[in-house]
Write an enzyme that holds these catalytic residues in place. Sequence first.
Site, PDB file in Angstrom:
ATOM      1  N   ASP A   1       0.851  -1.312  -0.051  1.00  0.00           N
ATOM      2  CA  ASP A   1       0.053  -0.202  -0.142  1.00  0.00           C
ATOM      3  C   ASP A   1       0.879   1.319  -0.035  1.00  0.00           C
ATOM      4  OD1 ASP A   1      -1.791  -2.024   0.898  1.00  0.00           O
ATOM      5  OD2 ASP A   1      -3.299  -0.651   1.248  1.00  0.00           O
TER       6      ASP A   1
ATOM      7  N   CYS B   1       1.031  -8.165   5.613  1.00  0.00           N
ATOM      8  CA  CYS B   1       0.531  -6.570   5.251  1.00  0.00           C
ATOM      9  C   CYS B   1      -0.864  -6.606   4.933  1.00  0.00           C
ATOM     10  CB  CYS B   1       1.553  -5.953   4.101  1.00  0.00           C
ATOM     11  SG  CYS B   1       3.183  -5.588   4.793  1.00  0.00           S
ATOM     12  N   ASP B   2      -1.355  -5.331   4.593  1.00  0.00           N
ATOM     13  CA  ASP B   2      -2.724  -4.772   4.680  1.00  0.00           C
ATOM     14  C   ASP B   2      -3.714  -5.759   4.041  1.00  0.00           C
ATOM     15  OD1 ASP B   2      -0.710  -2.903   5.111  1.00  0.00           O
ATOM     16  OD2 ASP B   2      -2.255  -1.172   4.697  1.00  0.00           O
TER      17      ASP B   2
ATOM     18  N   CYS C   1       5.066  -1.994   8.482  1.00  0.00           N
ATOM     19  CA  CYS C   1       5.353  -0.505   8.809  1.00  0.00           C
ATOM     20  C   CYS C   1       5.355  -0.042  10.459  1.00  0.00           C
ATOM     21  CB  CYS C   1       4.918   0.294   7.920  1.00  0.00           C
ATOM     22  SG  CYS C   1       5.317   0.361   6.174  1.00  0.00           S
TER      23      CYS C   1
ATOM     24  N   GLU D   1      -6.990   4.417  -0.798  1.00  0.00           N
ATOM     25  CA  GLU D   1      -6.715   5.147   0.265  1.00  0.00           C
ATOM     26  C   GLU D   1      -6.229   6.600   0.253  1.00  0.00           C
ATOM     27  OE1 GLU D   1      -4.907   1.422   3.059  1.00  0.00           O
ATOM     28  OE2 GLU D   1      -3.546   3.005   2.268  1.00  0.00           O
TER      29      GLU D   1
ATOM     30  N   SER E   1      -5.791   4.781   5.159  1.00  0.00           N
ATOM     31  CA  SER E   1      -4.455   4.011   5.571  1.00  0.00           C
ATOM     32  C   SER E   1      -4.818   4.142   7.273  1.00  0.00           C
ATOM     33  CB  SER E   1      -3.232   4.481   5.316  1.00  0.00           C
ATOM     34  OG  SER E   1      -2.434   4.072   5.840  1.00  0.00           O
TER      35      SER E   1
END
Length: 551
Positions: free
Chosen positions: A78, A119-120, A191, A440, A466
């Site tokens: 992302d 991750c996302d 992150c 996002e 986000s």
Amino acid sequence: MKSQITTKGLERATHRALYYSMGHLPEELDKPLIGIVNSKNESMPGHAALDDIARAVREGILIAGGTPIEFPTIGICDGIAQGNYGMHYPLASRELIADSIECMMNGHSYDAMVLITNCDKITPGMLMAAARLNVPAVVVSGGPMATGFCRGKEVGYTDLMEASGAVQRGAMTIEELQELEETALPGCGACNLLGTANSMDYLTEAIGMALPGSSYPALTGKRIALAKETGKKIMELYKKDIKPRDIMTAEAFYNALLVDMSIGGSSNTLLHFASIANEAGIEFNMDMVREIASITPQIVRIKPAGSHFPADLDRAGGITAVMKDLHDMGLLRDNITVTGTTVFENIKNTHVTDRDVIKDKAHAYSQTGGLALLYGNLAPEGSVCKKAGVDEKMLKHRGPARVFNKEEDAVKAIFGGEIKAGDVVVIRYEGPKGGPGMREMLTPTSAIIGMGLGDKVALVTDGRFSGATRGAAIGHVSPEAADGGTIAFVRDGDMISIDVINGILELDVSDDVLAERKRTWVAPKPPVQKGSYLERYSRLVGSAMSGAILK
């Protein structure tokens, strides 16, 4: 064993030969075949080191008597897709991830699977696949990234995102920005903020599909040991025939939402919970979300909502300790998990080690949850706000609309100084269908903060945000503009009223005026190539408030 339909019998000689050609021994085919779904790739820090996790999972499966067989799935970053055309794809990729796992698991008749993520959209895509396939499954992530340091100060992704605006208004030099770029993200891992990546990793433990330890940092011995234990555990679940739908019950979703509200997780979690529940055959509605938000104190604030980092949460006891606090408040429900035992058994010996990071109820940041749902004539089906990241001055706001039909135009106006204190920036045609892919809006929200307008300007969109977003940002506005939702008929200067506390989002325009605007409205075509994946996605995708599920 399901896999025996490919490994046993006179007519399966060619099947066995294919395995032998890859170096498998005959006795390996007598054992359960365990799929290792490894989303490792070199496109993002959360996934670049996942081969180490896969190696440990493999060792655990071998120790426990299974035969590991690894295969990949895709993963989009992302962060790299952020603020450009690439952001049309991450949410849409969630369905591809689930579908690809289904294809591989059913196509090769594996007996169980370990899902390696970080991750996302990858984590929810994998949970969707687990619920859909309903074979024994465990999820393990690569873990959160370490905290960065710059000039003696702890820094991370959020600081970096907001730095561009600081440079634009003269509060930071280009040289300082470059130094921050080189130090904010010190290594591999999800992150270092409470974005969707870490939110979903934490909530996978809360829902019972990952072993306790979701907060263990990336690239540590604890994280590798957790992966090895995961490999051993999948064999136990296989032998006991414990499947994802035994675990992902209504009680499990309730617990996950409790944790989500208590830590102020990413607003994207509501998109993903709805889609996972759909695969699991569990009813998921926003009334339940509002009910849980109303009774759950927010006891954790990680960047961007607070000053702490994911590494701090781990040192304070992690998600296991958060769940123990919720249990002691009488909120948590008991349910079986991938440990083979129950939630209450998993948390009974844990405790909080730092009350500055995990507050008790009496000192909670808020006595209600970190996410809020807003309804009104601008969002009849609802909208979502990360209340935990909103400045107190902006919890109630009324101001004139500044309307943009795509993200890039809004960002240009914000950095160009065209947005003034009191304005409500409206970005539309960015929903699941109209975007398509529900981009996002982190770049415009970060621009608002960076330009020093975080306590003066709100943003309303049918897109999403986000987990790095903070400020008065209301997303998931439904129905979206492409479906003829009210947001399509907002004009510059219309007054918009926002009340995050009471869950209200209103456009101060009469029904008659809105009806006339709608009469002359023509829906624009999504900006995608005919026959592309995004064009098909746009035709099939449903409302954000229902999880952006494909019809």
